[in-house]
Design an enzyme around this catalytic site. Structure first.
Site, short mmCIF file in Angstrom:
data_model
loop_
_atom_site.label_atom_id
_atom_site.label_comp_id
_atom_site.label_asym_id
_atom_site.label_seq_id
_atom_site.Cartn_x
_atom_site.Cartn_y
_atom_site.Cartn_z
N ARG A 33 0.82 -1.22 0.00
CA ARG A 33 0.00 0.00 0.00
C ARG A 33 0.85 1.27 0.00
O ARG A 33 0.40 2.32 -0.46
CB ARG A 33 -0.95 -0.01 1.21
N ILE A 59 -7.28 7.84 -0.47
CA ILE A 59 -7.15 6.40 -0.66
C ILE A 59 -8.03 5.77 0.42
O ILE A 59 -7.99 6.19 1.57
CB ILE A 59 -5.67 5.93 -0.55
N SER A 60 -8.85 4.80 0.04
CA SER A 60 -9.84 4.25 0.98
C SER A 60 -9.17 3.48 2.12
O SER A 60 -8.03 3.04 2.02
CB SER A 60 -10.78 3.30 0.25
N GLN A 61 -9.97 3.31 3.18
CA GLN A 61 -9.53 2.52 4.33
C GLN A 61 -9.39 1.05 3.90
O GLN A 61 -10.31 0.49 3.30
CB GLN A 61 -10.59 2.66 5.42
N PRO A 62 -8.27 0.41 4.20
CA PRO A 62 -8.04 -0.96 3.73
C PRO A 62 -9.16 -1.95 4.08
O PRO A 62 -9.55 -2.76 3.24
CB PRO A 62 -6.73 -1.35 4.40
#
Ligand code: SAH
Length: 214
Positions: A33, A59-62
């Site tokens: 990431r 960037i989205s939360q994993p």
């Protein structure tokens, strides 16, 4: 760079937050990431949180990436369309699971940066297109799976039309800055089935291609 300790904590956080599917965990383990986050946020790449990227986006939360991927039920024969490339992180994970991925982004600098990350990782089955994703990608339709990573007020009709019968679309719906719901739409011969999954918060789907200052 990621230390083995960070990677272990990262995988543990994903499992604890409900990402338990082995294929998806493996895919996420294989996508570093930190290559999708720039500057001083990079050291936080292995924390389970959304982070700022260029052009005022995120960037989205994993764990949310994991759960959206799960809801999409992606298989190795699927052709997938993602709307909202952003950093490219979600698309990279999809590319590990699907046959082919097309991802559309309205900000050219983000599209370029994501392309570079895909090249660095030698992901050859993912293509980035700069454009207005609310129109979909008619040239490549129909798609087995469609994922929106920007919130729409309703599922865009153009995108539903580009979904194959038997296909699944996952998207956040709701007004900007209020609680949005992640929903799953299944297209059957008898019409559309909707399932509400969980509350989420995404940047809005905005029509048109962005004009960046030079
Ligand atoms: N999937 C991304 C997170 C996306 S954030 C990741 O893994 O990092 C949402 C993205 O959707 C933003 O980059 C935003 O620019 C983009 N977006 C919003 N409206 C769009 C549209 N109409 N067409 C294409 N991209 C759009």
């Amino acid at each position: 760079m990621v230390t083995p300790e960070q990677q272990m904590q990262f995988m543990l956080a994903l499992r604890n937050r409900g990402v338990t599917d082995t294929r998806i965990l493996k895919a996420m383990e294989s996508v570093p990431r930190h290559l999708f986050v720039q500057g001083h946020f990079q050291p936080r790449a292995y924390e389970d949180m959304a982070l700022p990227i260029r052009c005022g986006q995120t960037i989205s939360q994993p764990s949310v990436v994991g759960k959206m991927t799960l809801a999409l039920e992606v298989g190795p024969r699927h052709k997938v369309l993602e709307i909202g490339t952003g950093s490219g992180y979600q698309a990279a994970i999809l590319s590990r699971l699907a046959r082919r991925v097309y991802t559309v982004e309205r900000h050219r600098p983000l599209a370029r940066q994501a392309t570079r990350a895909f090249e660095a990782l030698k992901l050859v089955n993912v293509t980035v297109i700069t454009g207005d994703g609310s129109r979909g990608l008619p040239d490549q339709a129909p798609f087995d799976r469609i994922l929106l990573t920007a919130a729409a007020e309703d599922p865009p009709a153009n995108l539903l039309a580009q979904l194959r019968v038997g296909g699944i679309m996952v998207l956040p719906v709701g007004q900007t800055d209020t609680v949005q719901s992640l929903i799953k739409v299944e297209k059957t011969e008898n019409g559309l089935n909707y399932t509400e999954l969980e509350p989420v918060r995404f940047v809005p789907l905005v029509e048109g291609v962005a004009h960046e200052p030079l």
